[in-house]
Each structure stands twice: as structure tokens, then as C-alpha cells.
Design an enzyme around this catalytic site. Structure first.
Site, mmCIF file in Angstrom:
data_model
loop_
_atom_site.group_PDB
_atom_site.id
_atom_site.type_symbol
_atom_site.label_atom_id
_atom_site.label_comp_id
_atom_site.label_asym_id
_atom_site.label_seq_id
_atom_site.Cartn_x
_atom_site.Cartn_y
_atom_site.Cartn_z
ATOM 1 N N GLU A 321 15.603 -28.877 -16.166
ATOM 2 C CA GLU A 321 14.339 -28.384 -16.738
ATOM 3 C C GLU A 321 14.318 -26.862 -16.868
ATOM 4 O O GLU A 321 13.494 -26.187 -16.241
ATOM 5 C CB GLU A 321 13.183 -28.805 -15.815
ATOM 6 C CG GLU A 321 13.008 -30.296 -15.691
ATOM 7 C CD GLU A 321 11.987 -30.708 -14.634
ATOM 8 O OE1 GLU A 321 11.449 -31.803 -14.742
ATOM 9 O OE2 GLU A 321 11.744 -29.919 -13.690
ATOM 10 N N GLY A 323 13.326 -23.321 -18.138
ATOM 11 C CA GLY A 323 12.229 -22.711 -18.892
ATOM 12 C C GLY A 323 12.623 -21.289 -19.232
ATOM 13 O O GLY A 323 12.944 -20.956 -20.369
ATOM 14 N N ARG A 324 12.689 -20.462 -18.168
ATOM 15 C CA ARG A 324 13.004 -19.042 -18.337
ATOM 16 C C ARG A 324 14.311 -18.831 -19.119
ATOM 17 O O ARG A 324 14.380 -17.955 -19.987
ATOM 18 C CB ARG A 324 13.156 -18.414 -16.951
ATOM 19 C CG ARG A 324 13.343 -16.913 -16.964
ATOM 20 C CD ARG A 324 13.802 -16.411 -15.585
ATOM 21 N NE ARG A 324 13.060 -16.985 -14.496
ATOM 22 C CZ ARG A 324 11.930 -16.489 -13.987
ATOM 23 N NH1 ARG A 324 11.434 -15.378 -14.460
ATOM 24 N NH2 ARG A 324 11.326 -17.097 -12.989
ATOM 25 N N ARG A 361 4.308 -10.088 -13.601
ATOM 26 C CA ARG A 361 5.464 -10.417 -12.758
ATOM 27 C C ARG A 361 5.905 -9.241 -11.878
ATOM 28 O O ARG A 361 6.382 -9.440 -10.767
ATOM 29 C CB ARG A 361 6.630 -10.932 -13.604
ATOM 30 C CG ARG A 361 6.281 -12.210 -14.389
ATOM 31 C CD ARG A 361 7.502 -12.878 -14.993
ATOM 32 N NE ARG A 361 8.382 -13.389 -13.950
ATOM 33 C CZ ARG A 361 9.466 -12.800 -13.532
ATOM 34 N NH1 ARG A 361 9.871 -11.673 -14.094
ATOM 35 N NH2 ARG A 361 10.178 -13.315 -12.566
ATOM 36 N N CYS A 392 -7.403 -0.985 -14.045
ATOM 37 C CA CYS A 392 -7.966 -0.266 -12.904
ATOM 38 C C CYS A 392 -7.318 -0.747 -11.628
ATOM 39 O O CYS A 392 -7.958 -1.448 -10.819
ATOM 40 C CB CYS A 392 -9.462 -0.499 -12.842
ATOM 41 S SG CYS A 392 -10.306 0.726 -13.781
ATOM 42 N N GLU A 393 -6.063 -0.415 -11.448
ATOM 43 C CA GLU A 393 -5.288 -0.985 -10.350
ATOM 44 C C GLU A 393 -4.034 -0.136 -10.219
ATOM 45 O O GLU A 393 -3.279 -0.014 -11.189
ATOM 46 C CB GLU A 393 -4.910 -2.408 -10.782
ATOM 47 C CG GLU A 393 -4.525 -3.382 -9.724
ATOM 48 C CD GLU A 393 -5.732 -4.042 -9.070
ATOM 49 O OE1 GLU A 393 -5.696 -4.108 -7.842
ATOM 50 O OE2 GLU A 393 -6.663 -4.473 -9.757
HETATM 51 C C1 LIG Z 1 9.393 -28.500 -11.523
HETATM 52 C C2 LIG Z 1 9.837 -27.306 -12.280
HETATM 53 N N1 LIG Z 1 10.753 -27.475 -13.245
HETATM 54 C C3 LIG Z 1 11.183 -26.442 -13.985
HETATM 55 C C4 LIG Z 1 10.710 -25.170 -13.765
HETATM 56 C C5 LIG Z 1 11.237 -24.084 -14.635
HETATM 57 O O1 LIG Z 1 11.826 -23.074 -13.957
HETATM 58 P P1 LIG Z 1 12.586 -21.913 -14.743
HETATM 59 O O2 LIG Z 1 11.665 -21.384 -15.761
HETATM 60 O O3 LIG Z 1 12.907 -20.946 -13.699
HETATM 61 O O4 LIG Z 1 13.793 -22.538 -15.369
HETATM 62 C C6 LIG Z 1 9.784 -24.938 -12.759
HETATM 63 C C7 LIG Z 1 9.326 -23.569 -12.412
HETATM 64 O O5 LIG Z 1 9.865 -22.926 -11.528
HETATM 65 C C8 LIG Z 1 9.315 -26.045 -12.004
HETATM 66 O O6 LIG Z 1 8.397 -25.882 -11.056
HETATM 67 N N1 LIG Z 2 6.075 -17.879 -12.710
HETATM 68 C C1 LIG Z 2 7.300 -17.586 -12.033
HETATM 69 C C2 LIG Z 2 8.209 -18.727 -11.844
HETATM 70 C C3 LIG Z 2 7.610 -19.932 -11.216
HETATM 71 C C4 LIG Z 2 7.645 -20.995 -12.202
HETATM 72 C C5 LIG Z 2 7.022 -22.274 -11.865
HETATM 73 N N2 LIG Z 2 7.542 -23.066 -10.770
HETATM 74 C C6 LIG Z 2 7.968 -16.372 -12.615
HETATM 75 O O1 LIG Z 2 7.425 -15.681 -13.394
HETATM 76 O O2 LIG Z 2 9.056 -16.050 -12.273
#
Ligand SMILES: Cc1ncc(COP(=O)(O)O)c(C=O)c1O
Ligand SMILES: N[C@@H](CCCC[NH3+])C(=O)O
Length: 464
Positions: A321, A323-324, A361, A392-393
Site C-alpha cells: 500500500e 502512498g508517499r 510535516r 501566528c506560530e
Molecule cells: C495502513 C496503511 N497503509 C499504507 C499507508 C501508506 O504509507 P506511505 O504513504 O508511507 O506509503 C499508511 C500510512 O502510513 C497506512 O497507515
Molecule cells: N502523515 C504522515 C504519515 C502517516 C501516514 C498514515 N499512517 C506523514 O506525513 O509522514
């Protein structure tokens, strides 16, 4: 402010924070291709950085700043790289929490990826943009009965169960709807991922999953197997985010396969799937050295195959999975400089027209970013800078330590690369900031895929 107040030389040495830059880069105009993805940032002959062939000066004029610019071809290429690396024997679920919009859902669909959602809003976006429900996975440690009902009714391919209560809740809802819901159980494998504490998710002392240690995960399997409304298809593990080292995933795979073996021995059932989550890191600065999808795929496939052979199990279908790693490098945030403030002998604060409302972040995780002057080149000497927002931080920092040319001045455009993930999706209205648009660039044309918020949007919520 006089630029001559910045003599060249070793004055930075006294003030450089440990572990950060040790010296200014040799060429401040160069864009490190590791951080600036293949097509996302190129400097044209006039010195202006382009994305998808369009200059940032034109983009700023047309779409305003701050704004996120995302390269659609780069996004699609990364989807294909993940899909091809894992092949037809595995599934890649893009983690929508990194960034989701209906255009993104359509790209994912067209590129053959599945989608992980973790809220009703993400689910609604996925369905509205035509992602087939069977290619959607629903996550979350506290899914509401409404969210579960919507997902089961829509026919999502899997729900990832995260607590004992939820096992019963999903089973009841599925039975009431006359369905048998495919589910996985999320386990915490006890891996200490080498990342920020807030984004590590596989150590036992945290809110996600059911622990292998102490037998909660095995007990969850026992309960799920007894319920008619559930079809238990596998085990899920997600160890954290922004991880560079595959060893954490290998330990997780080893422990998940260990649970599959226990399940086979106790129940005589071989679960057909395992999901090893997301979490692969990307390069935010030149110091980061991320793994390529094919390296990850090889490492994960090897370990799962080896562990299954040792346990006498058929190799389950694998899913991941990311995402990033897909969306992160495909976008940058464009800001305009408003003020500069030199603190002699320390650093220069460069204030831009966004901040923690469009990128939380840095404040939240101490995340490190790079930054470049993109509306022109400069031959001025390097100036130790801190790029800050307009909130404001005092913790409203976008880039904690960076070298910018000493002639950076109001009106200049700065870009922070690798902001495609967890910036727009975590953006806020703090100080009634208007969340910036996301503009997709492709074949020399740019179009808004998420528009900029307006004051009317704020007033629509504020009902007096
Ligand atoms: C269950 C699950 N899957 C996938 C991701 C995607 O993570 P990343 O964006 O670091 O690949 C996350 C976020 O950390 C998550 O909580
Ligand atoms: N939001 C986080 C990652 C956690 C994603 C969800 N489990 C980030 O910016 O790095």
C-alpha cells in the site's frame, strides 16, 4: 536589508545545527534530480524552473501562490513502476491518505492500481470517480457503523479489521445486509521502524492493529473465522512510514507468515493473502536514498517465498500500500517570498505566503525539506536560511535549514519539492488560511484538479 551584511566564508560553521547541512551546496541553482523528480523540476535557459514544460512564473501568474503543482505523467509512471515491479501475482493499493482527488482516482484506475481508503470521505471520493468497489480496501482503527455499512453496501474488496469490537461490528452489518464481507486482520508485528515516533505503527504500544505478542492477533483470527458475515482472506501489517531500510518489512513478513502457519496448524486453514502495508521513504533532501519499487518487490517476494517454503505453506497473494512513494515526489509547493529578516550571525528568516497550513510535516515530525529559488538563477553567495510561513506560530517552519542565495527578496518564487504526499491531505484552515489548489501539469498544459479555497467556503461553514 543590505546584502553585504552577508560576508562569504565560514561564519555558518558556528551556527549550523548538528546533523543538518555541513556546507552550502556547490551550486545553488542546481536541482538535485534525486529530490526533484524526473519531470517535475527543470531549469530552463532563462533560469526559470519549469514543470511539464511550463515555467513557474507563468504558473504563479495563472494559479497564484501558494499552490501545489503535480506532474501527472510522473504520477502515472510511478504507478506503473509499482505495478510492474510486483507483477500480476500481487496487488498494489495506493494509500489515498497521502493525497486523493477524483482525478487521482481515475489515474489509478487507468494504471491498474487498487486503492486503500480510511474514511467515509475517501471512500466517497473513490466511488464517485469510478473506482470499482472490489478494488477498494477500507482501513481505520475506529470505523463508524455508517462507514462500515457504506463500504459493505458498496461491495468493497476488503475491510481491514483493527479491533475485537470491529470484528463483531463488521460481521453483524454484513449479515444484516445479507453479505459475506472479505476481511483482513491488521496485526502489530513488534518491529521498531526507523522513522519518527508518530509515524511508526508496528511497535506494540500504539493504537493500530492487534498484537502478535500475547496472542491477540491469533484470538482475533479465532473469532473472525467463527462469524458467518466474514470471509477472512488474510493478515495485514503496516510498520510505519518514510522507511528506507527493507529489513523492517522482512521481519514483518517473517512474523506474518509465522502467524499464517499457526493458523494453518490450529484451524486447518491456509489464508490466501498477506498485505505488508506501505511506508517506503522518498528523498526530501539530498541525504535521502530511497529504494526503488523493484528492489522492494524483490526483497518482499523473496522473504515471503522463503518463509512459506520453510513453513510448508502455499505462497499467499501479496499486496502493498504505497502512498508517499507514488505521489510524494510528483509535486512541489510554489510560494512567493513576502519578507526577509536577517538575524546577524545566526540565519535569515525568509517568509513565504503559506506555511504550516499547507505543510504541517515540518512542525509535526521535524520533517526535513529542500527549497530552491525557482523564478530566476542567482550568483549571490549562499545564505543560511529558514523558510517560514505567515501563521501566528513560531513553529510555523516550512524548511528548517536551507541555503538560499543571499539576494533572495520579496517577489521571488521559492519551491519546496516532494510535497505531493501528506501536505494537501493534511492541510488546515489555521488562521483562516485558504487551502491552496492542486494543479496537474501534463503535456505543457496545466489544470486545477483541486481548486483553491475561497472566503465563501469559510463562510459557508460559519453559519453565524
Ligand atoms: C495502513 C496503511 N497503509 C499504507 C499507508 C501508506 O504509507 P506511505 O504513504 O508511507 O506509503 C499508511 C500510512 O502510513 C497506512 O497507515
Ligand atoms: N502523515 C504522515 C504519515 C502517516 C501516514 C498514515 N499512517 C506523514 O506525513 O509522514
Amino acid at each position: 536589508m543590505s546584502r553585504s551584511a552577508h560576508p562569504a566564508g565560514p561564519r555558518y560553521a558556528d551556527v549550523l545545527p548538528e546533523g543538518h547541512y555541513t556546507a552550502p551546496p556547490a551550486d545553488l541553482n542546481a536541482l538535485d534530480p534525486r529530490v526533484w523528480s524526473r519531470t517535475v523540476g527543470r531549469r530552463a535557459e532563462d533560469g526559470v524552473v519549469t514543470v511539464g514544460g511550463i515555467g513557474v512564473d507563468r504558473l504563479a501568474e495563472e494559479f497564484g501562490t501558494p499552490a501545489y503543482f503535480l506532474d501527472e505523467d510522473d504520477f502515472r509512471a510511478r504507478c506503473r513502476a509499482w505495478r510492474d515491479a510486483f507483477g500480476t501475482e500481487a496487488d498494489v493499493f495506493y494509500a489515498g491518505k497521502a493525497f486523493l482527488s477524483r482525478a487521482v482516482v481515475r489515474w489509478l484506475h487507468e494504471e491498474g492500481l487498487n486503492l486503500d481508503v480510511c474514511s467515509a470521505g475517501e471512500l466517497a471520493t473513490a466511488l464517485a470517480a469510478g473506482m470499482p468497489a472490489e478494488r477498494i480496501a477500507l482501513h481505520g482503527n475506529n470505523k463508524s457503523p455508517e462507514e462500515i455499512t457504506r463500504a459493505v453496501e458498496a461491495g468493497v474488496g476488503r475491510i481491514v479489521l483493527d479491533s475485537f469490537q470491529e470484528i463483531v461490528r463488521v460481521a453483524h452489518i454484513a449479515e444484516r445486509l445479507g453479505k459475506r464481507q472479505r476481511v483482513q486482520i491488521r496485526v502489530t508485528v513488534g518491529v521498531e521502524a526507523h522513522t519518527h515516533e508518530f509515524i511508526a505503527t508496528a511497535h506494540e504500544d500504539q493504537k493500530f492493529g492487534l498484537a502478535l505478542v500475547g496472542g491477540q492477533a491469533a484470538e482475533a483470527v479465532r473469532r473472525a473465522l467463527k462469524l458467518d458475515g466474514l470471509e477472512l482472506i488474510g493478515i495485514h501489517s503496516h510498520i510505519g512510514s518514510q522507511i528506507f531500510d527493507t529489513s523492517g518489512f522482512e521481519v514483518a513478513a517473517h512474523r506474518v507468515v509465522g502467524l499464517l502457519k499457526e493458523i494453518r496448524d490450529e484451524h486447518g486453514v491456509e489464508l490466501p493473502e498477506i498485505d505488508l502495508g506501505g511506508g517506503l521513504g522518498i528523498a526530501y533532501t539530498s541525504d535521502d536514498d530511497p529504494r526503488e519499487p523493484h528492489e522492494i518487490a524483490r526483497a518482499l517476494n523473496d522473504i515471503v517465498t522463503r518463509e512459506c517454503a520453510a513453513a510448508g505453506l502455499a505462497v499467499p497473494r501479496l499486496s502493498v500500500e504505497p502512498g508517499r512513494a507514488i505521489v510524494g515526489p510528483t509535486a512541489f509547493t510554489l510560494y512567493e517570498v513576502g519578507t526577509t529578516k536577517e538575524l546577524p550571525g545566526l540565519r535569515t528568516y525568509v517568509s513565504v505566503d503559506g506555511g504550516m497550513s499547507d505543510n504541517i510535516r515540518t512542525a509535526l515530525y521535524d520533517a526535513e525539506y529542500s527549497v530552491a529559488l525557482v523564478s530566476r538563477t542567482s550568483t549571490a553567495e549562499p545564505m543560511l536560511s529558514r523558510v517560514v510561513g505567515k501563521h501566528c506560530e513560531s513553529g510555523d517552519i516550512v524548511v528548517r535549514d536551507a541555503f538560499l542565495p543571499a539576494d533572495v527578496a520579496p517577489g521571488d518564487l521559492l519551491a519546496v519539492p516532494a510535497t505531493g504526499a501528506y501536505c494537501r491531505s493534511m492541510a488546515s484552515n489555521y488562521n483562516h488560511a485558504l487551502r491552496p489548489p492542486v494543479v496537474a501539469v501534463k503535456d505543457g498544459a496545466a489544470r486545477v484538479i483541486v481548486r483553491r479555497e475561497t472566503e465563501e467556503d469559510l463562510f459557508r461553514l460559519d453559519v453565524g
